[in-house]
Design an enzyme around this catalytic site. Structure first.
Site, PDB file in Angstrom:
ATOM      1  N   SER A 104     -60.936  -7.376   3.371  1.00  0.00           N
ATOM      2  CA  SER A 104     -59.976  -7.105   2.308  1.00  0.00           C
ATOM      3  C   SER A 104     -59.761  -8.327   1.437  1.00  0.00           C
ATOM      4  CB  SER A 104     -58.674  -6.575   2.911  1.00  0.00           C
ATOM      5  OG  SER A 104     -57.923  -5.907   1.933  1.00  0.00           O
ATOM      6  N   HIS A 116     -58.469   1.362   6.946  1.00  0.00           N
ATOM      7  CA  HIS A 116     -58.319  -0.066   6.686  1.00  0.00           C
ATOM      8  C   HIS A 116     -57.666  -0.723   7.901  1.00  0.00           C
ATOM      9  CE1 HIS A 116     -58.801  -2.734   3.205  1.00  0.00           C
ATOM     10  NE2 HIS A 116     -57.648  -3.324   3.484  1.00  0.00           N
ATOM     11  N   ASN A 119     -63.764  -5.465  -7.424  1.00  0.00           N
ATOM     12  CA  ASN A 119     -63.756  -5.113  -8.845  1.00  0.00           C
ATOM     13  C   ASN A 119     -62.338  -5.311  -9.363  1.00  0.00           C
ATOM     14  OD1 ASN A 119     -64.537  -4.195 -11.359  1.00  0.00           O
ATOM     15  ND2 ASN A 119     -64.657  -2.038 -10.772  1.00  0.00           N
ATOM     16  N   GLU A 162     -58.268   1.963   2.286  1.00  0.00           N
ATOM     17  CA  GLU A 162     -59.723   1.971   2.453  1.00  0.00           C
ATOM     18  C   GLU A 162     -60.394   2.761   1.343  1.00  0.00           C
ATOM     19  OE1 GLU A 162     -63.070   0.456   4.478  1.00  0.00           O
ATOM     20  OE2 GLU A 162     -60.911  -0.015   4.511  1.00  0.00           O
TER      21      GLU A 162
END
Length: 341
Positions: free
Chosen positions: A177, A318, A205, A287
């Site tokens: 992460s 996640h 991104n 996630e």
């Protein structure tokens, strides 16, 4: 919530109101509390080592206190099994604790590499830091010092570890992460130090619509940190410097392992309480966001002709057990690149 430390492109025809709802849900997912007891504890003291030993100890776990411009930093290490000079840096997530790096207790990383000739380097602390050099202390939470994590990880720490026979140049880096984004950033700008990199469920991104706002909200939730003290206002060029999508050309020739799961519950999601269900739902949203970022990053690398190994498990949220599995799948890459078998 943990933007990376959990339990721990749509069509042009989409309506404006739908997009607003998606952005709202994304921001909400990034700030939801993930679990009870995630606040960092107080760091325990470890002795500062004196005279260098000149060669790395063979095997064993140790906690070092490393001098830095931020003050003393605890670093957990598992020494290479046979005294080799290679090192793998493992970076934590957004809610990094002050007492332990979560790779050391949320996963079996120590056991995975126990017989390998590579030192695991696990820095402790850095909540909401993105392991960056900040402009100033966070003015929202009374932070006393300015984060200088990039300087620490690429100058001060490797120089300290060199006293123990760990090479400043035979290293690899991985993170989940927040730490996944940071691992690629550090590897891209410090190619002399890092020979390979991995990002698990990373936000790759950052300049995508809504991502800067989501990061701002998440950092406020994780310690009331002001993102403007980190990379400046949203129009600052430092945001672009730290966006893997933007600096992707710098990764050419670097062995890369990139992964993100679908966000669907998998074998490690077995909630047995209302809080567990809530945490699982939050991990699913986080996630899914990481997956969107990672798919965009995959297209970006393909466009640039930059090879990388991408893994997209059909199930997984996640959370740490999934990152443990991804670490194991990238283990051979690290050992081969570092000549650490």
């Amino acid at each position: 919530m943990r933007l990376g430390n959990a339990t721990s492109s749509g069509s042009r025809g989409v309506s404006r109101s739908w997009k607003q709802r998606v952005l709202g849900l994304t921001a909400a997912a990034l700030v939801l509390p993930v679990s009870a007891g995630i606040a960092g504890g107080v760091a325990t003291a470890s002795p500062i080592h004196g005279a260098p030993v000149l060669s790395a100890p063979s095997g064993g776990f140790e906690e070092l206190i490393v001098p830095s411009g931020m003050g003393p930093i605890k670093v957990q290490v598992q020494w290479a099994a046979r005294g080799g000079n290679a090192a793998l840096y493992l970076l934590d997530g957004l809610r990094a604790r002050n007492d332990r790096n979560a790779w050391s207790f949320e996963t079996n990383a120590l056991q995975q590499f126990a017989g390998d000739n590579v030192t695991l380097v696990m820095p402790v602390g850095g909540q909401s830091s993105f392991y960056s050099d900040w402009y100033a202390p966070s003015n929202f939470n009374g932070q006393k010092t300015t984060y200088k994590w990039e300087t620490f990880l690429t100058k001060e720490l490797p120089a300290f570890l060199a006293n123990y026979g760990v090479s400043p140049t035979n290293n690899a880096i991985a993170g989940l992460s927040m730490g996944g984004s940071a691992a690629l950033t550090l590897a891209a700008y410090h190619r002399d130090q890092f020979k390979a990199a991995a990002a698990y469920s990373g936000y790759l991104n950052i300049s995508a619509p809504g991502m800067r706002e989501a990061i701002r909200i998440a950092m406020l939730d994780a310690g009331r940190f002001n993102v403007d003290s980190m990379w400046g206002p949203p129009w600052s060029p430092n945001w672009l410097r730290n966006d893997p999508f933007v600096f992707a050309p710098k990764l050419k020739g670097l062995p890369l392992y990139i992964s993100a799961a679908s966000g669907l519950p998998g074998p490690y999601d077995r909630p047995t309480s209302a809080l567990g269900v809530y945490n699982t739902a939050n991990g699913m949203a986080l996630e899914a966001l990481a997956l969107v970022n990672t798919r965009a990053f995959q297209i970006r690398l393909a466009t640039l002709g930059v090879p990388a190994r991408f893994e997209f498990p059909a199930a997984g949220t996640h959370s740490w057990k999934y990152w443990e599995a991804e670490l194991f799948k990238s283990r051979d890459m690290f050992l081969d690149v570092l000549n650490a078998r």
